[in-house]
Design a protein around this motif. Structure first.
Motif, PDB file in Angstrom:
ATOM      1  N   THR A  18      74.467   5.452  62.496  1.00 24.66           N
ATOM      2  CA  THR A  18      74.331   4.570  63.585  1.00 24.66           C
ATOM      3  C   THR A  18      74.888   2.983  62.935  1.00 24.66           C
ATOM      4  O   THR A  18      75.099   2.288  63.950  1.00 24.66           O
ATOM      5  CB  THR A  18      73.057   4.770  64.228  1.00 24.66           C
ATOM      6  OG1 THR A  18      72.853   6.510  65.018  1.00 24.66           O
ATOM      7  CG2 THR A  18      73.047   4.272  65.420  1.00 24.66           C
ATOM      8  N   PHE A  19      73.599   3.186  61.950  1.00 22.07           N
ATOM      9  CA  PHE A  19      74.106   1.322  61.929  1.00 22.07           C
ATOM     10  C   PHE A  19      74.546   1.012  61.150  1.00 22.07           C
ATOM     11  O   PHE A  19      75.888  -0.163  61.170  1.00 22.07           O
ATOM     12  CB  PHE A  19      72.458   0.926  60.615  1.00 22.07           C
ATOM     13  CG  PHE A  19      72.376  -0.202  60.453  1.00 22.07           C
ATOM     14  CD1 PHE A  19      71.841  -1.438  60.658  1.00 22.07           C
ATOM     15  CD2 PHE A  19      72.126  -0.810  58.738  1.00 22.07           C
ATOM     16  CE1 PHE A  19      72.158  -2.445  60.299  1.00 22.07           C
ATOM     17  CE2 PHE A  19      72.956  -1.729  57.588  1.00 22.07           C
ATOM     18  CZ  PHE A  19      72.139  -2.470  59.041  1.00 22.07           C
ATOM     19  N   ILE A  20      75.337   1.394  60.468  1.00 22.02           N
ATOM     20  CA  ILE A  20      77.106   1.283  59.658  1.00 22.02           C
ATOM     21  C   ILE A  20      77.527   0.803  60.117  1.00 22.02           C
ATOM     22  O   ILE A  20      78.653  -0.530  60.105  1.00 22.02           O
ATOM     23  CB  ILE A  20      77.185   2.379  58.494  1.00 22.02           C
ATOM     24  CG1 ILE A  20      76.275   2.500  56.775  1.00 22.02           C
ATOM     25  CG2 ILE A  20      78.584   2.308  57.466  1.00 22.02           C
ATOM     26  CD1 ILE A  20      76.479   3.870  56.205  1.00 22.02           C
ATOM     27  N   PRO A  21      78.238   2.210  60.995  1.00 23.97           N
ATOM     28  CA  PRO A  21      79.430   1.186  61.954  1.00 23.97           C
ATOM     29  C   PRO A  21      79.058   0.124  63.040  1.00 23.97           C
ATOM     30  O   PRO A  21      80.098  -0.679  62.938  1.00 23.97           O
ATOM     31  CB  PRO A  21      79.765   2.087  63.223  1.00 23.97           C
ATOM     32  CG  PRO A  21      79.013   3.491  62.087  1.00 23.97           C
ATOM     33  CD  PRO A  21      77.909   2.973  61.826  1.00 23.97           C
ATOM     34  N   ARG A  22      77.949  -0.164  63.145  1.00 25.18           N
ATOM     35  CA  ARG A  22      77.264  -1.580  63.707  1.00 25.18           C
ATOM     36  C   ARG A  22      77.322  -2.756  62.938  1.00 25.18           C
ATOM     37  O   ARG A  22      78.344  -3.599  63.246  1.00 25.18           O
ATOM     38  CB  ARG A  22      76.008  -1.307  64.808  1.00 25.18           C
ATOM     39  CG  ARG A  22      76.372  -0.195  65.894  1.00 25.18           C
ATOM     40  CD  ARG A  22      75.308  -0.731  66.065  1.00 25.18           C
ATOM     41  NE  ARG A  22      75.169   0.825  66.818  1.00 25.18           N
ATOM     42  CZ  ARG A  22      74.527   1.306  68.275  1.00 25.18           C
ATOM     43  NH1 ARG A  22      73.789   0.398  68.739  1.00 25.18           N
ATOM     44  NH2 ARG A  22      75.269   2.151  69.013  1.00 25.18           N
ATOM     45  N   ALA A  23      76.795  -2.778  61.386  1.00 26.69           N
ATOM     46  CA  ALA A  23      76.565  -3.603  60.734  1.00 26.69           C
ATOM     47  C   ALA A  23      77.801  -3.768  59.614  1.00 26.69           C
ATOM     48  O   ALA A  23      78.010  -5.274  59.441  1.00 26.69           O
ATOM     49  CB  ALA A  23      75.582  -3.635  59.816  1.00 26.69           C
ATOM     50  N   LEU A  24      78.840  -3.134  59.570  1.00 26.88           N
ATOM     51  CA  LEU A  24      79.632  -2.998  58.329  1.00 26.88           C
ATOM     52  C   LEU A  24      80.475  -4.788  59.085  1.00 26.88           C
ATOM     53  O   LEU A  24      81.395  -5.231  58.183  1.00 26.88           O
ATOM     54  CB  LEU A  24      80.434  -2.409  58.061  1.00 26.88           C
ATOM     55  CG  LEU A  24      81.179  -1.884  56.829  1.00 26.88           C
ATOM     56  CD1 LEU A  24      80.496  -2.720  55.336  1.00 26.88           C
ATOM     57  CD2 LEU A  24      81.603  -0.328  56.433  1.00 26.88           C
ATOM     58  N   PRO A  25      81.381  -3.700  59.791  1.00 29.72           N
ATOM     59  CA  PRO A  25      82.524  -5.544  60.731  1.00 29.72           C
ATOM     60  C   PRO A  25      81.587  -6.562  60.641  1.00 29.72           C
ATOM     61  O   PRO A  25      82.337  -7.218  60.743  1.00 29.72           O
ATOM     62  CB  PRO A  25      82.310  -4.396  62.201  1.00 29.72           C
ATOM     63  CG  PRO A  25      82.174  -3.281  61.848  1.00 29.72           C
ATOM     64  CD  PRO A  25      80.953  -2.745  61.278  1.00 29.72           C
ATOM     65  N   LEU A  26      80.140  -6.473  61.390  1.00 33.33           N
ATOM     66  CA  LEU A  26      79.573  -7.554  61.801  1.00 33.33           C
ATOM     67  C   LEU A  26      79.405  -8.985  59.801  1.00 33.33           C
ATOM     68  O   LEU A  26      79.578  -9.869  59.884  1.00 33.33           O
ATOM     69  CB  LEU A  26      78.740  -7.344  62.345  1.00 33.33           C
ATOM     70  CG  LEU A  26      77.724  -9.037  62.451  1.00 33.33           C
ATOM     71  CD1 LEU A  26      77.971  -9.585  63.120  1.00 33.33           C
ATOM     72  CD2 LEU A  26      75.845  -8.287  62.692  1.00 33.33           C
ATOM     73  N   VAL A  27      78.938  -7.841  58.805  1.00 35.68           N
ATOM     74  CA  VAL A  27      79.232  -8.729  57.928  1.00 35.68           C
ATOM     75  C   VAL A  27      80.501  -8.889  57.237  1.00 35.68           C
ATOM     76  O   VAL A  27      80.971  -9.695  56.327  1.00 35.68           O
ATOM     77  CB  VAL A  27      78.510  -7.837  56.884  1.00 35.68           C
ATOM     78  CG1 VAL A  27      78.727  -8.540  55.412  1.00 35.68           C
ATOM     79  CG2 VAL A  27      77.361  -7.328  56.621  1.00 35.68           C
ATOM     80  N   VAL A  28      81.139  -7.695  57.726  1.00 33.73           N
ATOM     81  CA  VAL A  28      82.968  -8.089  56.697  1.00 33.73           C
ATOM     82  C   VAL A  28      83.685  -9.252  57.622  1.00 33.73           C
ATOM     83  O   VAL A  28      84.467 -10.376  57.399  1.00 33.73           O
ATOM     84  CB  VAL A  28      83.642  -6.808  56.695  1.00 33.73           C
ATOM     85  CG1 VAL A  28      85.175  -6.931  56.578  1.00 33.73           C
ATOM     86  CG2 VAL A  28      82.953  -5.912  55.733  1.00 33.73           C
ATOM     87  N   LEU A  29      83.048  -9.310  58.991  1.00 30.81           N
ATOM     88  CA  LEU A  29      83.914 -10.239  59.613  1.00 30.81           C
ATOM     89  C   LEU A  29      83.409 -11.525  59.565  1.00 30.81           C
ATOM     90  O   LEU A  29      84.224 -12.774  59.919  1.00 30.81           O
ATOM     91  CB  LEU A  29      84.172  -9.242  61.420  1.00 30.81           C
ATOM     92  CG  LEU A  29      84.716  -7.792  61.333  1.00 30.81           C
ATOM     93  CD1 LEU A  29      85.184  -7.848  62.455  1.00 30.81           C
ATOM     94  CD2 LEU A  29      86.283  -9.167  61.043  1.00 30.81           C
ATOM     95  N   SER A  30      81.919 -11.723  59.006  1.00 29.96           N
ATOM     96  CA  SER A  30      81.662 -12.445  59.482  1.00 29.96           C
ATOM     97  C   SER A  30      82.244 -13.762  58.446  1.00 29.96           C
ATOM     98  O   SER A  30      81.852 -15.083  57.837  1.00 29.96           O
ATOM     99  CB  SER A  30      79.930 -13.280  59.753  1.00 29.96           C
ATOM    100  OG  SER A  30      79.506 -12.065  58.341  1.00 29.96           O
ATOM    101  N   ARG A  31      82.738 -12.709  56.528  1.00 28.85           N
ATOM    102  CA  ARG A  31      82.968 -14.203  56.021  1.00 28.85           C
ATOM    103  C   ARG A  31      84.535 -14.276  56.240  1.00 28.85           C
ATOM    104  O   ARG A  31      84.833 -14.952  55.019  1.00 28.85           O
ATOM    105  CB  ARG A  31      82.726 -12.919  54.879  1.00 28.85           C
ATOM    106  CG  ARG A  31      81.205 -12.226  54.813  1.00 28.85           C
ATOM    107  CD  ARG A  31      80.431 -11.744  53.849  1.00 28.85           C
ATOM    108  NE  ARG A  31      79.678 -11.315  53.430  1.00 28.85           N
ATOM    109  CZ  ARG A  31      78.246 -11.234  52.705  1.00 28.85           C
ATOM    110  NH1 ARG A  31      79.236 -12.386  51.602  1.00 28.85           N
ATOM    111  NH2 ARG A  31      77.741 -11.120  52.668  1.00 28.85           N
ATOM    112  N   ILE A  32      85.278 -14.002  56.753  1.00 25.98           N
ATOM    113  CA  ILE A  32      86.498 -14.015  57.109  1.00 25.98           C
ATOM    114  C   ILE A  32      86.998 -15.254  58.246  1.00 25.98           C
ATOM    115  O   ILE A  32      86.283 -14.882  59.026  1.00 25.98           O
ATOM    116  CB  ILE A  32      87.655 -12.727  57.046  1.00 25.98           C
ATOM    117  CG1 ILE A  32      87.433 -11.775  58.024  1.00 25.98           C
ATOM    118  CG2 ILE A  32      87.612 -12.085  55.293  1.00 25.98           C
ATOM    119  CD1 ILE A  32      88.362 -10.752  57.571  1.00 25.98           C
TER     120      ILE A  32
END
Length: 108
Positions: A18-32
């Motif tokens: 449950t956590f990975i699909p929510r956190a991964l886009p947030l982490v990736v998109l916050s850096r680009i």
């Protein structure tokens, strides 16, 4: 109360899945930096998802297309959409939708 190891692993696995699909886009998109055309495109994603869910619910019954003459949900959706467009009120649209469907089910 005893917690077995298998149950603990199932709970931790479910939390991770449950956590990975929510956190991964947030982490990736916050850096680009997303280009302007991408931001415009992303604005339509929630509307598209909602339209797909509502459209499927209104037009299909058990995976089969329901004729308009037998589709009470579609008839109830018409005044609901009109109220939603005119008033922009979620509460008003929900109340009109519920009352419309109740009236149609009572009459037919």
């Amino acid at each position: 109360m005893e917690v077995r190891g298998e149950i603990l692993f199932i709970i931790l696995g479910a939390a991770l899945v449950t956590f990975i699909p929510r956190a991964l886009p947030l982490v990736v998109l916050s850096r680009i930096q997303i280009p302007e055309w991408g931001m415009r495109w992303l604005k339509y994603v929630p509307i598209s998802v909602m339209a797909a869910l509502v459209g499927q619910e209104l037009l299909l019954n058990d995976g089969q297309f329901t004729p308009i003459s037998q589709n009470m949900e579609l008839w109830a959706a018409l005044p609901t959409f009109i109220v939603a467009i005119l008033t922009r009120s979620l509460l008003g649209a929900v109340l009109v939708g519920i009352l419309s469907l109740m009236a149609l089910r009572f009459l037919f």
